[in-house]
Design an enzyme around this catalytic site. Sequence first.
Site, PDB file in Angstrom:
ATOM      1  N   SER A 103     121.356  71.504 -14.236  1.00 37.92           N
ATOM      2  CA  SER A 103     121.748  70.772 -13.118  1.00 37.92           C
ATOM      3  C   SER A 103     121.125  69.204 -12.802  1.00 37.92           C
ATOM      4  O   SER A 103     119.971  68.865 -13.623  1.00 37.92           O
ATOM      5  CB  SER A 103     121.286  71.467 -11.824  1.00 37.92           C
ATOM      6  OG  SER A 103     121.728  70.413 -10.638  1.00 37.92           O
ATOM      7  N   TYR A 154     114.391  75.675  -7.278  1.00 38.18           N
ATOM      8  CA  TYR A 154     115.750  75.573  -8.168  1.00 38.18           C
ATOM      9  C   TYR A 154     115.847  74.285  -8.883  1.00 38.18           C
ATOM     10  O   TYR A 154     115.855  74.535 -10.152  1.00 38.18           O
ATOM     11  CB  TYR A 154     116.606  75.392  -6.972  1.00 38.18           C
ATOM     12  CG  TYR A 154     118.076  75.170  -7.801  1.00 38.18           C
ATOM     13  CD1 TYR A 154     118.643  76.071  -8.422  1.00 38.18           C
ATOM     14  CD2 TYR A 154     118.542  73.970  -7.507  1.00 38.18           C
ATOM     15  CE1 TYR A 154     119.969  76.032  -9.109  1.00 38.18           C
ATOM     16  CE2 TYR A 154     119.888  73.796  -8.073  1.00 38.18           C
ATOM     17  CZ  TYR A 154     120.412  74.655  -8.975  1.00 38.18           C
ATOM     18  OH  TYR A 154     121.602  74.514  -9.563  1.00 38.18           O
TER      19      TYR A 154
END
Length: 267
Positions: free
Chosen positions: A143, A156
Amino acid sequence: MSIQSSQGVAVVTGASSGIGAVYADRLAKRGYDLVLVARNEERLRALAARLAHETGRSVEPFKADLGRKDDLARLEARLRDDAGITMLVNNAGIGSVASIETANVDEMEAMIFLNITALTRLTYAVAPAFVARGSGTIINISSVVGIAAEMLNGVYSASKSYVLSFGHSLQKDLAEKGVRIQTVLPGATATEFWDVAGYAAQKTASITMSATDLVDAALAGLDQGELVTIPGLQESEDWTRWEADRRALGPRFGNAKPSPRYGLATA
């Protein structure tokens, strides 16, 4: 219906919806047989049936919750034992937008297991056969928050930083052995990720990319030989420059004495 010769078997995790489902569609149309892995058996079977009908490929639904050690072990065994597997797409993952003040630490631990431990173990399961054959492709979904760490939940973001770093190491270890490693860094993408993460509004934001565009760009990047693909980054030179600076910094860490800026006496 497709009559392409088989490209081997592609295993796609998190395949029942969103990015994983688009990968399944595109890879089947490229001539891959599929093993599709997800928790939602109903969606998984429906997708497998549709793709098998539309493309003529063999599509196997593999129901598994990769956050469970027993289910993960079953998939690891499949990866080790199936000589027909030629591609692994590590897409399964969960996210959060909660800060350290509001996030549940047990949920954060579960995120680490799925986003890091499961991805690592599946990669280790498939890599030896790829090396022995001298070919194979591993696509790991990271990401942009793996770089822009302050944008979302810290655990995350850190988990996605791991995926990026792991990819660099895999490329160093496996590239000369015929194994292709691609790390994909999506930005905000219109999937159910945001519902689970607790911020559904992001799916309709102006900066949010469709899963179709994301995967099509990622596969184009794979075809072009990119090691790291960032579909939303408009100027590739930005990444090239940033990566070159990062690598150039490495040799400058190795010094036996602290920097003079700390004011320590040196003998």
